[in-house]
Design an enzyme around this catalytic site. Sequence first.
Site, PDB file in Angstrom:
ATOM      1  CG  MET A  67      -5.646   2.419  -3.504  1.00 43.84           C
ATOM      2  SD  MET A  67      -6.173   0.703  -3.639  1.00 43.84           S
ATOM      3  CE  MET A  67      -7.525   0.666  -2.481  1.00 43.84           C
ATOM      4  CG  HIS A  87      -8.467   0.643   4.629  1.00 40.76           C
ATOM      5  ND1 HIS A  87      -7.936  -0.273   5.492  1.00 40.76           N
ATOM      6  CD2 HIS A  87      -7.640   0.647   3.559  1.00 40.76           C
ATOM      7  CE1 HIS A  87      -6.837  -0.788   4.965  1.00 40.76           C
ATOM      8  NE2 HIS A  87      -6.648  -0.256   3.791  1.00 40.76           N
ATOM      9  CB  VAL A 147      -3.733  12.266  -2.647  1.00 41.01           C
ATOM     10  CG1 VAL A 147      -4.833  12.968  -3.427  1.00 41.01           C
ATOM     11  CG2 VAL A 147      -3.787  12.663  -1.180  1.00 41.01           C
ATOM     12  CD  GLU A 162      -1.398   6.205   3.944  1.00 37.21           C
ATOM     13  OE1 GLU A 162      -2.273   6.732   3.230  1.00 37.21           O
ATOM     14  OE2 GLU A 162      -1.652   5.415   4.855  1.00 37.21           O
ATOM     15  CG  ASP A 174      -4.095  12.581 -10.145  1.00 33.41           C
ATOM     16  OD1 ASP A 174      -3.038  13.221  -9.987  1.00 33.41           O
ATOM     17  OD2 ASP A 174      -4.233  11.403  -9.745  1.00 33.41           O
ATOM     18  CE  LYS A 205      -3.558   9.862   2.795  1.00 33.46           C
ATOM     19  NZ  LYS A 205      -4.231   9.236   1.689  1.00 33.46           N
ATOM     20  CB  SER A 242      -3.673   1.688   3.894  1.00 33.68           C
ATOM     21  OG  SER A 242      -2.497   2.289   3.458  1.00 33.68           O
TER      22      SER A 242
HETATM   23  P1  NAI Z   1      -1.031   6.007  -6.163  1.00 38.18           P
HETATM   24  O1  NAI Z   1       0.354   6.509  -6.023  1.00 38.18           O
HETATM   25  O2  NAI Z   1      -1.316   4.950  -7.185  1.00 38.18           O
HETATM   26  O3  NAI Z   1      -2.019   7.214  -6.472  1.00 38.18           O
HETATM   27  C1  NAI Z   1      -2.017   8.440  -5.841  1.00 38.18           C
HETATM   28  C2  NAI Z   1      -2.569   9.465  -6.825  1.00 38.18           C
HETATM   29  O4  NAI Z   1      -2.805  10.674  -6.130  1.00 38.18           O
HETATM   30  C3  NAI Z   1      -1.617   9.777  -7.976  1.00 38.18           C
HETATM   31  O5  NAI Z   1      -2.299   9.636  -9.209  1.00 38.18           O
HETATM   32  C4  NAI Z   1      -1.255  11.232  -7.728  1.00 38.18           C
HETATM   33  O6  NAI Z   1      -1.031  11.958  -8.931  1.00 38.18           O
HETATM   34  C5  NAI Z   1      -2.491  11.730  -7.008  1.00 38.18           C
HETATM   35  N1  NAI Z   1      -2.292  12.958  -6.282  1.00 38.18           N
HETATM   36  C6  NAI Z   1      -1.200  13.391  -5.611  1.00 38.18           C
HETATM   37  N2  NAI Z   1      -1.419  14.636  -5.142  1.00 38.18           N
HETATM   38  C7  NAI Z   1      -2.654  15.003  -5.507  1.00 38.18           C
HETATM   39  C8  NAI Z   1      -3.436  16.170  -5.334  1.00 38.18           C
HETATM   40  N3  NAI Z   1      -2.956  17.212  -4.678  1.00 38.18           N
HETATM   41  N4  NAI Z   1      -4.668  16.184  -5.861  1.00 38.18           N
HETATM   42  C9  NAI Z   1      -5.130  15.142  -6.525  1.00 38.18           C
HETATM   43  N5  NAI Z   1      -4.439  14.019  -6.739  1.00 38.18           N
HETATM   44  C10 NAI Z   1      -3.209  13.949  -6.244  1.00 38.18           C
HETATM   45  O7  NAI Z   1      -1.463   5.531  -4.702  1.00 38.18           O
HETATM   46  P2  NAI Z   1      -2.571   4.465  -4.271  1.00 38.18           P
HETATM   47  O8  NAI Z   1      -1.940   3.134  -4.153  1.00 38.18           O
HETATM   48  O9  NAI Z   1      -3.754   4.617  -5.136  1.00 38.18           O
HETATM   49  O10 NAI Z   1      -2.895   4.942  -2.787  1.00 38.18           O
HETATM   50  C11 NAI Z   1      -3.667   6.080  -2.509  1.00 38.18           C
HETATM   51  C12 NAI Z   1      -4.100   6.054  -1.071  1.00 38.18           C
HETATM   52  O11 NAI Z   1      -4.805   4.862  -0.812  1.00 38.18           O
HETATM   53  C13 NAI Z   1      -2.982   6.090  -0.046  1.00 38.18           C
HETATM   54  O12 NAI Z   1      -3.394   6.845   1.064  1.00 38.18           O
HETATM   55  C14 NAI Z   1      -2.795   4.631   0.317  1.00 38.18           C
HETATM   56  O13 NAI Z   1      -2.241   4.451   1.594  1.00 38.18           O
HETATM   57  C15 NAI Z   1      -4.222   4.162   0.280  1.00 38.18           C
HETATM   58  N6  NAI Z   1      -4.417   2.735   0.075  1.00 38.18           N
HETATM   59  C16 NAI Z   1      -3.643   2.025  -0.793  1.00 38.18           C
HETATM   60  C17 NAI Z   1      -3.851   0.669  -0.975  1.00 38.18           C
HETATM   61  C18 NAI Z   1      -3.031  -0.102  -1.949  1.00 38.18           C
HETATM   62  O14 NAI Z   1      -3.141  -1.331  -1.982  1.00 38.18           O
HETATM   63  N7  NAI Z   1      -2.221   0.560  -2.775  1.00 38.18           N
HETATM   64  C19 NAI Z   1      -4.898  -0.066  -0.229  1.00 38.18           C
HETATM   65  C20 NAI Z   1      -5.715   0.797   0.584  1.00 38.18           C
HETATM   66  C21 NAI Z   1      -5.441   2.134   0.734  1.00 38.18           C
END
Ligand code: NAI
Length: 729
Positions: free
Chosen positions: A337, A463, A413, A415, A356, A420, A442
């Site tokens: 995302m 979102h 980051v 969920e 990241d 967060k 989400s």
């Molecule tokens: P993802 O797992 O692909 O990415 C999360 C990223 O956050 C990773 O690259 C991780 O290294 C990084 N991260 C972890 N701790 C961190 C920190 N302390 N500082 C900086 N970066 C850090 O997850 P995704 O799918 O991108 O989801 C992210 C958020 O978006 C979640 O809250 C999720 O619920 C929400 N979301 C996801 C959707 C989806 O379709 N996957 C749709 C809408 C929202």
Amino acid sequence: MTREDNAVSTDTITYDRDADGVVTLTLDDPTQPVNTMRAQFVDDLESIVTQLRGEEDLTGVLVTSAKSTFFAGGDLRELIQAGPDDVEAVAANSARIKDALRGLETLGKPVVAVLNGTALGGGLEIALACHRRIAVENPKAVFGTPEVTLGLLPGAGGVVRTVRMLGIVPALLGVLLQGQQMKLAKALEVGIVDEAHGDLDAAMAAARAFIADNPESHQPWDVKGYKIPGGGPSHPAFAANSPAIPANLKKQSKGAHYDAPHHIMCAAVEGAGVPVDRAFEIETRYFVDLVCNSPQAKNMTQAFFFDLQAINKGESRPDGYDTWQATKVAVLGAGMMGAGIAYQCAKSGIEVVLKDISVENAQRGKSYSEKLVAKGIERGKVTEEKGQALLDRITPTASYDDLAGCDLVIEAVFESTELKHQVFGDTEPVVADDALLGSNTSTLPITELAKGVERPEDFIGLHFFSPVDKMPLVEIIRGGQTSDAALAKAIDLVQQIKKTPIVVNDSRGFFTSRVIGTFLNEAVAMLAEGVHPVSIERAGEKAGYPAAPLQLMDELTLTLPRKIAAEFEAAAERDGIPFERHPAQDVLDRMVEEFEREGKSAGAGFYDYDEAGKRTKLWPGLLEHVRREEVTIPQEDMVERMLFAEALETVKCFDEGVLITPQDANIGSIFGIGFPAWTGGVVQYIDQYEGGTTGFVARCKELADRYGDRFVPPASLAAKAEAGEPFRS
Ligand code: NAI
């Protein structure tokens, strides 16, 4: 008195004859910012054409507009009102417009449309009735017949003329069935615009030159010996191509029935085999049927025109705040995302710091933009220079120090509330004092997340949907303490990055995640009852969902709904509210725990996947372990169980104050979570159900008797049904 002085302008069309005998018609409706085919315009067009036909020594006609656009199209406010009793009136009106335009194209003198800006629908149809279409190079201008996207068809000769100009298949596939709004280059390539010039003067000069060079001008189809390009319906060349049309339709609609494409196809093919005047009559017949008899036309016009327009005008934006523009955004988390959000922001000119836990991770996130830019350059959609500038705006980092000066934060980051809270705690002191603080969670309640920041009034849910660059919606979630100023900024931001904002209040899963969950759970509940999985997938397609439910569930993972259900259960327990386990849960538990099939990313879910992650077939174990031979459910029930589940959850969202406006519900459901477009959105679906809310509630009761109490209509809906009122009031 000279001949020029006799000429009479009308309310909406100015009539100017010059000394060379060239008449310029300037379309300029004084009551509206754009020209439309409202009743007055039709009267005026008729009288102008009568005048032209009586004009002595006429040399030619120029048709242009005094607005910033050429002509916007039909008057949708009039069309949406029409019902089965209006068949004759709508047919007569359509025939009047057609007769007037036919009168224009058969003047025997050259008629040129000078398209100073956008010409859509009825506007393009006026231009098509001219002998040449000359456009001004205007980057904002678009051309096409978007009627199909509103459940309608071009009823002012657009079907007949595009078919005769371009051929049946190119007209259908290139213009009419998709309803694309084409930029100038595409419109020239397709052939609905003939030439283009840098400014209005040059375009007018070219139009005059055309008139001078073609003193006698006719449409190709009025010249003896004319044949439709590529042949008519009985031509062998057409027979070879014709299967492509229904195949294309089927691909687009996945088996759901859409009235408009069907009627467009019939009007095009039937009209191609008969003389042009008869073809116009056929077009009118199909047009009138859509306008007066198709609920889909009403639903889609309501959603894609009126509701969308209200949202784009910022109806939910609090008054009294200047328009805000973000300049530098901190995107926290460069996963799926975060990477997409970074691209979308950079594309809209915002500086992006992509943070990241390691530079490598952040760089990997940026490489997503690199891939999209490279693809854009390859396809000629973006220049190398612009693509590079976009990439230069994205700075990958692992250091909070680099977030200094950001006026916006979008957190993506993992969920987890704790994580967060932690990243916001580290970010807030570094970014601008008044930076808007957004989270892309989400499901997690925004009010809870806001406890991790010093300025909860500036904290808001943003979102996005995956893939970010393709999905048009952003669901803005207002937390318990979010200020009006922050909400106004969030709406401005979403529009700045060219997405559509809906605004909802806080709750677990907000609107979209909560409602789509009920659709998926319903599909799995059917599986749990023993229904054949293929029947479930077909029912989803028949309903008009863009993806079959079990396929979609595999994409989203089977673990996510279990996690969400567990969170709901824990929250209910905390709040002392009874929690009812959904019948889908048992199957999901078995899939994950007993069979270790967590979904597509795990290489095994309801479907099997090959090494490359490609879906191969339904997992045969479903038939062995879950399917019960004796169980069959009528397809109609299956279709409506999914649609009703989402509609009822939407009603609950209104009851709880999560949803505020019906337009947010309609557009959010179609753009965000794939609620079928033919319904006009989830609220429109309730109101347009046969028998209105009364019919809807009666059907809820039937479904509740057969399939469970989750279909019992909420009291608010039952009360509307009782009073015979629409849900939207
Ligand atoms: P993802 O797992 O692909 O990415 C999360 C990223 O956050 C990773 O690259 C991780 O290294 C990084 N991260 C972890 N701790 C961190 C920190 N302390 N500082 C900086 N970066 C850090 O997850 P995704 O799918 O991108 O989801 C992210 C958020 O978006 C979640 O809250 C999720 O619920 C929400 N979301 C996801 C959707 C989806 O379709 N996957 C749709 C809408 C929202």
